[in-house]
Structure formats: C-alpha cells, structure tokens
Design an enzyme around this catalytic site. Sequence first.
Site, PDB file in Angstrom:
ATOM      1  N   GLN A 100       0.687  -0.941  -0.206  1.00  0.00           N
ATOM      2  CA  GLN A 100      -0.195   0.143  -0.250  1.00  0.00           C
ATOM      3  C   GLN A 100       1.198   0.770  -0.060  1.00  0.00           C
ATOM      4  O   GLN A 100       0.314   1.990  -0.474  1.00  0.00           O
ATOM      5  CB  GLN A 100      -0.720  -0.400   1.142  1.00  0.00           C
ATOM      6  CG  GLN A 100      -1.983  -0.912   1.453  1.00  0.00           C
ATOM      7  CD  GLN A 100      -3.186  -1.573   2.057  1.00  0.00           C
ATOM      8  OE1 GLN A 100      -4.199  -1.270   2.188  1.00  0.00           O
ATOM      9  NE2 GLN A 100      -2.014  -1.239   3.674  1.00  0.00           N
ATOM     10  N   ASN A 101       2.217   1.017  -0.259  1.00  0.00           N
ATOM     11  CA  ASN A 101       2.819   2.502   0.304  1.00  0.00           C
ATOM     12  C   ASN A 101       2.815   2.736  -0.982  1.00  0.00           C
ATOM     13  O   ASN A 101       3.348   1.985  -1.933  1.00  0.00           O
ATOM     14  CB  ASN A 101       4.128   1.853   0.823  1.00  0.00           C
ATOM     15  CG  ASN A 101       4.294   1.537   2.528  1.00  0.00           C
ATOM     16  OD1 ASN A 101       3.329   1.316   2.417  1.00  0.00           O
ATOM     17  ND2 ASN A 101       5.186   0.684   2.566  1.00  0.00           N
ATOM     18  N   VAL A 102       3.365   3.926  -1.313  1.00  0.00           N
ATOM     19  CA  VAL A 102       3.906   4.667  -2.402  1.00  0.00           C
ATOM     20  C   VAL A 102       5.498   5.361  -2.575  1.00  0.00           C
ATOM     21  O   VAL A 102       5.960   6.136  -2.828  1.00  0.00           O
ATOM     22  CB  VAL A 102       2.307   5.832  -3.163  1.00  0.00           C
ATOM     23  CG1 VAL A 102       1.036   5.884  -2.281  1.00  0.00           C
ATOM     24  CG2 VAL A 102       3.003   6.754  -1.657  1.00  0.00           C
ATOM     25  N   HIS A 118      -1.671   1.805  -3.778  1.00  0.00           N
ATOM     26  CA  HIS A 118      -1.936   3.040  -3.818  1.00  0.00           C
ATOM     27  C   HIS A 118      -1.003   3.841  -5.177  1.00  0.00           C
ATOM     28  O   HIS A 118      -0.676   5.135  -3.755  1.00  0.00           O
ATOM     29  CB  HIS A 118      -1.842   3.654  -2.414  1.00  0.00           C
ATOM     30  CG  HIS A 118      -2.529   2.534  -1.879  1.00  0.00           C
ATOM     31  ND1 HIS A 118      -2.886   2.953  -0.111  1.00  0.00           N
ATOM     32  CD2 HIS A 118      -3.890   1.781  -1.765  1.00  0.00           C
ATOM     33  CE1 HIS A 118      -3.252   1.874  -0.108  1.00  0.00           C
ATOM     34  NE2 HIS A 118      -3.901   1.325  -1.102  1.00  0.00           N
ATOM     35  N   CYS A 126      -2.743  13.003 -14.389  1.00  0.00           N
ATOM     36  CA  CYS A 126      -4.197  14.196 -14.124  1.00  0.00           C
ATOM     37  C   CYS A 126      -5.876  13.413 -14.142  1.00  0.00           C
ATOM     38  O   CYS A 126      -5.900  11.876 -14.323  1.00  0.00           O
ATOM     39  CB  CYS A 126      -3.981  14.231 -15.636  1.00  0.00           C
ATOM     40  SG  CYS A 126      -5.563  15.783 -16.326  1.00  0.00           S
ATOM     41  N   GLY A 186       2.411  -4.402   9.214  1.00  0.00           N
ATOM     42  CA  GLY A 186       3.115  -2.607   8.878  1.00  0.00           C
ATOM     43  C   GLY A 186       1.530  -2.596   8.182  1.00  0.00           C
ATOM     44  O   GLY A 186       1.695  -1.088   7.830  1.00  0.00           O
ATOM     45  N   ALA A 229       8.607  -3.836  12.539  1.00  0.00           N
ATOM     46  CA  ALA A 229       9.400  -4.805  10.904  1.00  0.00           C
ATOM     47  C   ALA A 229      10.594  -5.209  11.308  1.00  0.00           C
ATOM     48  O   ALA A 229      11.098  -6.655  10.788  1.00  0.00           O
ATOM     49  CB  ALA A 229       8.579  -4.349   9.576  1.00  0.00           C
TER      50      ALA A 229
HETATM   51  P1  NAD Z   1      -2.300   2.059   7.529  1.00  0.00           P
HETATM   52  O1  NAD Z   1      -3.302   1.862   7.984  1.00  0.00           O
HETATM   53  O2  NAD Z   1      -1.690   0.453   6.712  1.00  0.00           O
HETATM   54  O3  NAD Z   1      -1.292   2.144   9.502  1.00  0.00           O
HETATM   55  C1  NAD Z   1       0.074   1.927   9.952  1.00  0.00           C
HETATM   56  C2  NAD Z   1       0.509   0.699  10.376  1.00  0.00           C
HETATM   57  O4  NAD Z   1       1.753  -0.180  10.653  1.00  0.00           O
HETATM   58  C3  NAD Z   1       0.100   0.750  11.876  1.00  0.00           C
HETATM   59  O5  NAD Z   1      -1.112  -0.624  12.295  1.00  0.00           O
HETATM   60  C4  NAD Z   1       1.349   1.409  12.729  1.00  0.00           C
HETATM   61  O6  NAD Z   1       0.594   0.478  14.375  1.00  0.00           O
HETATM   62  C5  NAD Z   1       1.347  -0.046  12.022  1.00  0.00           C
HETATM   63  N1  NAD Z   1       3.707  -0.048  12.589  1.00  0.00           N
HETATM   64  C6  NAD Z   1       3.749   1.153  12.776  1.00  0.00           C
HETATM   65  N2  NAD Z   1       5.491   1.196  13.268  1.00  0.00           N
HETATM   66  C7  NAD Z   1       5.761  -0.263  12.608  1.00  0.00           C
HETATM   67  C8  NAD Z   1       6.677  -0.683  12.315  1.00  0.00           C
HETATM   68  N3  NAD Z   1       7.922  -0.432  13.281  1.00  0.00           N
HETATM   69  N4  NAD Z   1       6.445  -2.669  12.284  1.00  0.00           N
HETATM   70  C9  NAD Z   1       5.667  -2.765  12.037  1.00  0.00           C
HETATM   71  N5  NAD Z   1       4.288  -1.858  12.021  1.00  0.00           N
HETATM   72  C10 NAD Z   1       4.263  -0.965  12.286  1.00  0.00           C
HETATM   73  O7  NAD Z   1      -0.892   3.059   6.975  1.00  0.00           O
HETATM   74  P2  NAD Z   1      -1.734   4.690   6.981  1.00  0.00           P
HETATM   75  O8  NAD Z   1      -0.006   5.683   7.532  1.00  0.00           O
HETATM   76  O9  NAD Z   1      -3.131   4.269   7.954  1.00  0.00           O
HETATM   77  O10 NAD Z   1      -1.755   5.120   5.676  1.00  0.00           O
HETATM   78  C11 NAD Z   1      -2.948   4.647   5.172  1.00  0.00           C
HETATM   79  C12 NAD Z   1      -2.446   4.947   3.225  1.00  0.00           C
HETATM   80  O11 NAD Z   1      -1.346   5.960   3.040  1.00  0.00           O
HETATM   81  C13 NAD Z   1      -0.953   4.197   3.149  1.00  0.00           C
HETATM   82  O12 NAD Z   1      -1.580   2.790   2.336  1.00  0.00           O
HETATM   83  C14 NAD Z   1      -0.674   4.924   1.923  1.00  0.00           C
HETATM   84  O13 NAD Z   1      -1.012   4.247   0.967  1.00  0.00           O
HETATM   85  C15 NAD Z   1      -0.324   5.737   2.167  1.00  0.00           C
HETATM   86  N6  NAD Z   1       1.605   5.944   3.163  1.00  0.00           N
HETATM   87  C16 NAD Z   1       1.994   5.841   2.574  1.00  0.00           C
HETATM   88  C17 NAD Z   1       3.564   5.957   2.587  1.00  0.00           C
HETATM   89  C18 NAD Z   1       4.835   5.200   2.526  1.00  0.00           C
HETATM   90  O14 NAD Z   1       4.876   4.722   1.273  1.00  0.00           O
HETATM   91  N7  NAD Z   1       5.309   4.939   3.150  1.00  0.00           N
HETATM   92  C19 NAD Z   1       3.422   7.184   4.146  1.00  0.00           C
HETATM   93  C20 NAD Z   1       2.448   6.675   5.288  1.00  0.00           C
HETATM   94  C21 NAD Z   1       1.219   6.827   4.423  1.00  0.00           C
END
Ligand code: NAD
Length: 239
Positions: A100-102, A118, A126, A186, A229
């Site tokens: 789900q990460n970008v 995502h 666009c 995560g 992680a």
């Molecule tokens: P999410 O729903 O994936 O939640 C993050 C989870 O990670 C939480 O449950 C938290 O307890 C857990 N976590 C925190 N630290 C951790 C670790 N060290 N090891 C394992 N787990 C850990 O994500 P969100 O922040 O609600 O974001 C929603 C959406 O926003 C994402 O799906 C993504 O599209 C985008 N987003 C992307 C990034 C990125 O690309 N790195 C960062 C923030 C948000």
Amino acid sequence: MSDLQKSRSILQAAKKVMVITGAGISTESGIPTFRGEGGYWRGHRAEDLASPEGFKKNPRLVWDWYGERRTLVSKAQPNVAHLALASWSKRRGGISLLTQNVDELHERAGQTDTVLLHGSLWKNRCRKCKFEHRACELAYPTLPRCKVCNEITGPGVIWFGEALDFSSFHALNLCSIEADVILTIGTSGLVSPTADFIKRAQTKYNTTLINVNPTESNIQATIELRYKATEIIPELTAD
Ligand code: NAD
C-alpha cells in the site's frame, strides 16, 4: 514452539505466499505513517490532503505537502525488513508482494514485480484525462499541468475515496485466492479494499494469516507477531 518458529514453518511449507505491506514497514526508514504522529501537516489531517476533494480545494497546499514527502523519501533508505523480503523472494519463489506504500522502497531494496496498490510518489497523474507519467520534481514553483489536457495534474497515488487501478484490483483478487498464507506487515487493516480481500481470504478460503505489527490493529490474524518489522522480518525469512 514459539510464534516465530510456528510462523517460519508455516511459511516454509506454503506453496504460495502473499505479502501485504503497509506504511508501518517504512517507519524505520524515517517515513511516518498517516495514523499517528505523522498524521498532521501544518494542522491539516493527512486524509484531508490525500483526497480528490482536498486537491480540488487547494492544489497548491497538496503539492507542497507532496513536495515535502518526495524530499523525505528521496533521502530515505530501504531498511532491513525491505531488504530481507527482497532477498527471500529471490531465493524462495512463490511470493507475491503487494504494497500500500507509495515510497518505492521495496523496489529500491531489489524486490521485483511489486504490486504498487496505491500508485507511486514518483509519478504524476491527471484526474481529468488519466494521463500518467514518471515525475521526480521535489517542488513545483508553478503548479504542474497535464501534457495532454492542460488540467492541473496531481500526484500519481491513489487517494482516500479513489478506486484502485484495475490491474491492482485484479492482482489483489488473484493473489488472495491463490495464497496458502498471507503475511501482513505494518498495516492497520483499515484501508479498503485490501482489508476486505484479507478478510475474504480468511472467511472464504480459510487462509492462514500471519500479522507483523507492534500494536493492535484491525487484523484478526492466525498468528500475531507483535514486533517492529525490522526486528522480526530478517529472522522470519531466514533459511
Ligand atoms: P496503515 O493503515 O498501513 O497503518 C500503519 C500501521 O503500521 C499501523 O497499524 C502501525 O501500528 C503499524 N506500524 C507502525 N510502525 C511499525 C513498525 N515499525 N513495524 C510494523 N508495523 C508498524 O497506514 P496509514 O499510515 O494509515 O496510511 C494509509 C495509506 O497512506 C497507506 O496505505 C499509503 O497509501 C499511504 N501512506 C504511504 C506511506 C509510504 O509510502 N511509506 C506512508 C504513509 C501513508
């Protein structure tokens, strides 16, 4: 047998493993999640900025936020969890990784065939004509316009309230049907539709679910590994 040992043998015996990663895997690379401390920027909620409505209301603000996020990610490095997953996938085979990460940190760790559910921070898209292209600018003094239709173009990510691309949706569906085991790392289990596919795999196909998250989440796993992680993925994926 400890939960770690149990998880290792389940993963070793599985024919197909689906790995789903969320923002939590990248926190130890210095990229904050949206839920928690990183959830606000200049007093705005991340969910309000990462949305079609937020962009329509104030594209300048949204692009400034994405500029900062691009800058942060450009300085970040994949951590040992990203690296261990990439190495494990190469050695073992039979692993599909959907994120789900970008941030593209899985790719930078050497993971091939990652499904970016995502989208990517390193693309522009666009919303009017759907034209998408690679883009690495860290700031836009003038708002970027679509090369095709001249509309103000946005970041190439799937925002809250937007549907996944068909190819991502298809990959989620297929992998969740085929997997013997799903390993979630995560993720809060609150982001749709990924969370729905995980639930369906459990209830309809009785798929084993191993979840790595230091805190409680919305995921009801067969085995909960309450670690960060980086603390557990290298050991979990070692031969
Ligand atoms: P999410 O729903 O994936 O939640 C993050 C989870 O990670 C939480 O449950 C938290 O307890 C857990 N976590 C925190 N630290 C951790 C670790 N060290 N090891 C394992 N787990 C850990 O994500 P969100 O922040 O609600 O974001 C929603 C959406 O926003 C994402 O799906 C993504 O599209 C985008 N987003 C992307 C990034 C990125 O690309 N790195 C960062 C923030 C948000």
